[in-house]
Enzyme design. Structure first.
Site, PDB file in Angstrom:
ATOM      1  CD  GLU A 213      12.879  24.960  20.609  1.00 14.49           C
ATOM      2  OE1 GLU A 213      14.443  24.807  21.012  1.00 14.49           O
ATOM      3  OE2 GLU A 213      11.931  25.041  21.341  1.00 14.49           O
TER       4      GLU A 213
ATOM      5  CG  ASP B  49      10.754  26.429  24.824  1.00 16.81           C
ATOM      6  OD1 ASP B  49      11.452  26.053  24.579  1.00 16.81           O
ATOM      7  OD2 ASP B  49       9.860  25.811  25.781  1.00 16.81           O
TER       8      ASP B  49
HETATM    9  C1  NOJ Z   1      14.118  24.647  24.428  1.00 18.93           C
HETATM   10  C2  NOJ Z   1      14.946  26.040  24.538  1.00 18.93           C
HETATM   11  O1  NOJ Z   1      15.805  26.111  23.675  1.00 18.93           O
HETATM   12  C3  NOJ Z   1      15.835  25.412  25.756  1.00 18.93           C
HETATM   13  O2  NOJ Z   1      16.478  26.007  26.243  1.00 18.93           O
HETATM   14  C4  NOJ Z   1      14.599  24.785  26.978  1.00 18.93           C
HETATM   15  O3  NOJ Z   1      15.726  23.868  27.666  1.00 18.93           O
HETATM   16  C5  NOJ Z   1      14.302  23.844  26.515  1.00 18.93           C
HETATM   17  N1  NOJ Z   1      12.953  24.291  25.096  1.00 18.93           N
HETATM   18  C6  NOJ Z   1      12.503  23.166  27.188  1.00 18.93           C
HETATM   19  O4  NOJ Z   1      11.896  24.678  27.533  1.00 18.93           O
END
Ligand code: NOJ
Length: 518
Positions: free
Chosen positions: A264, A206
């Site tokens: 990500e 993440d």
């Molecule tokens: C990206 C995640 O995909 C999302 O769902 C989340 O709210 C944020 N990062 C914060 O962790």
């Protein structure tokens, strides 16, 4: 040897929304075990589980209070062990979300930081600062949260006085960690090894471009950024120090050669994006260009070409995704209704024809649209933090319809599901679609079967045959993929038809459709 994940189909399970085994109205890991048949029948190679660690669920698991345990809501550690064993028995790998940028405000570290006070080593694990202005009553800088509102929250010190402020790029319940503190990496290493030793096959990381912060946390030009706009070259992300963190993660992963990392990475400059894919960093990076491309042949071409070019800079495998738990579902993005569905099916053919790892989000294989939920149903912190100006992401997280003719459609025995399921989804259930040859579910099954059996991918190679404002044609893995994004039918030549997303008329491909030929 080509690693298993190179051209794999990952299936993203949003655990709250997939299947509920204990009747509390929220999906859980027992539900995933119970529905493994569905994934096997679909033919996916791996599951990506959104966070299941212990969490107060302020951001539905992206606020982790214990990174080395599974929340009882999802069935605890035993349920994950069972899922890993049962999935592996079906040759389905299990990857999970890792949340290294922040913790929950209920994490023992954060509670200790609050108790220990300014200047303590406990506060050094997070980004605490004195406030600006008289008596420190203003936030330390001008940063806003990605979810809306300020990115700083002031704490009350143990003696009851107004105290320091802490940084949270997301919700106030998600304090950002201080990655300059070596304790933070040491703890992440313990977490990585904990899950890998339990048999997990890798991690989706993440906010992988977010852990390192700009030195001294200066004021920045953030005005142009909207809520949830972390992708718009937000200057607070993608700082040089982040790469050392990824090298550290990779050094651990190299002890587990079967496991993969997918970051990500909301970074749109190719050279900057590719840095994360260097041989000693991440295996793959999530690429969001296809998600962002409107249904226009030229834009789709550019998104694909750019993604391939970015990955090629470091000889890495590309990744493809049309939807996830943070964005509107593609059926809705492409216009909704029959047309939105036709386009979503056509785009599934484009995506599944590409070399690299493909990520299918639960419900995508059913052609689910976004749901307009009533105000009182909304749960995403974005709704509150934006002062009710942004509805947030709940509309793409509505539970899966499995069977029967009325909500909760076999998702749960409890009619009070955590988000309501629309009655109209009676025609979209797995049960109903399974017996309909023309259903989106059977279409996805066929596409994934053909991807596995017919395509012979050769690295990142895609040959562009035609791309103009209406039609996109490319050859990939020995298959010709034709997308008609214009408003007239186009002739199909160039081979024998394997399959198409809509019926052909007189050998011609209808608008909003795609075909595969060999
Ligand atoms: C990206 C995640 O995909 C999302 O769902 C989340 O709210 C944020 N990062 C914060 O962790």
């Amino acid at each position: 040897m080509t690693p298993w994940w190179r051209d794999a189909v990952f299936y993203q399970v949003y655990p709250r929304s997939f299947a509920d085994s204990d009747g509390d109205g929220v999906g859980d890991l027992g539900g995933v075990v119970a529905r493994l048949d569905h994934l096997e029948r679909l033919g996916v190679d791996a599951i990506w589980l959104n966070p299941v660690m212990v969490s107060p669920m302020a951001d539905h698991g992206y606020d982790v209070a214990d990174p080395r345990d599974v929340d009882p809501l999802f069935g605890g550690l035993a349920a994950l062990d069972e899922l890993i064993a049962r999935a592996h028995a079906r040759r389905i790998r299990v990857t999970m979300d890792l949340v290294p940028n922040h913790t929950s405000s209920q994490h023992p570290w954060f509670r200790a930081a609050l108790a220990a006070g300014p200047g303590s080593p406990e506060r050094q694990r997070y980004l605490f600062r004195d406030g600006a202005g008289p008596a420190g009553s203003a936030p330390p800088n001008n940063w806003v949260s990605v979810f809306g509102g300020p990115a700083w929250t002031r704490v009350t010190e143990a003696d009851g006085s107004p105290g320091q402020w802490y940084l949270h790029l997301f919700d106030a319940e998600q304090p950002d960690l201080n990655w300059d503190n070596p304790e933070v990496f040491a703890d992440l290493e313990a977490t990585l090894r904990f899950w890998l030793n339990r048999g997990v096959d890798g991690f989706r990381i993440d906010v992988a471009h977010g852990m390192a912060k700009p030195p001294d946390l200066p004021d920045m030009e953030l005005d142009a950024l909207g809520v949830l706009a972390a992708g718009n070259d937000d200057p607070r992300f993608n700082h040089a120090g982040v790469h050392e963190i990824h090298r550290g993660i990779r050094a651990v992963l190299d002890d587990y050669p079967h496991a993969v990392t997918i970051g990500e990475i909301w970074v749109f400059d190719n050279a900057e994006f590719a840095k994360y894919l260097r041989a000693d960093e991440l295996h793959m990076g999530f690429n969001f260009r296809l998600v962002r491309a409107p249904f226009e042949a030229a834009r789709i071409h550019d998104a694909i070409a750019n993604s391939l070019a970015a990955a090629a800079l470091e000889g890495a495998g590309p990744t493809w995704t049309l939807s996830n738990h943070d964005v509107d579902r593609e059926v809705t993005r492409y216009g909704g209704g029959r047309r939105g569905l036709a386009r979503a099916r056509a785009m599934a053919m484009v995506m599944l024809a590409l070399p690299g790892a493909v990520f299918v989000y639960n419900g995508e294989e059913l052609g689910l649209p976004n749901v307009e939920l009533p105000d009182e149903a909304l749960q995403d912190p974005v709704w509150e933090r934006s002062g009710h100006t942004e509805r947030g992401r709940d509309g793409c997280r509505v539970p899966m319809p499995w069977e029967g003719s009325a909500p909760p459609f076999g998702f749960s025995t409890n009619p009070g599901t955590w988000l309501p399921i629309p009655r109209e989804w009676a025609r979209l259930t797995v049960e109903r679609q399974a017996v309909d040859d023309g259903s989106t579910l059977n279409f996805f099954r066929e596409l994934i079967r053909l991807r596995r059996n017919v395509f012979r991918f050769d690295g990142n190679h895609v040959e562009w045959v035609r791309h103009d404002e209406n039609v996109l044609t490319f050859r990939s893995g020995g298959v010709l993929c034709v997308l008609n994004a214009g408003d007239r039918t186009v002739p199909l030549d160039g081979g024998r038809l394997l399959t198409a997303s809509s019926a052909l008329t007189g050998g011609r491909l209808a608008p909003d459709s795609a075909a595969w030929l060999v």
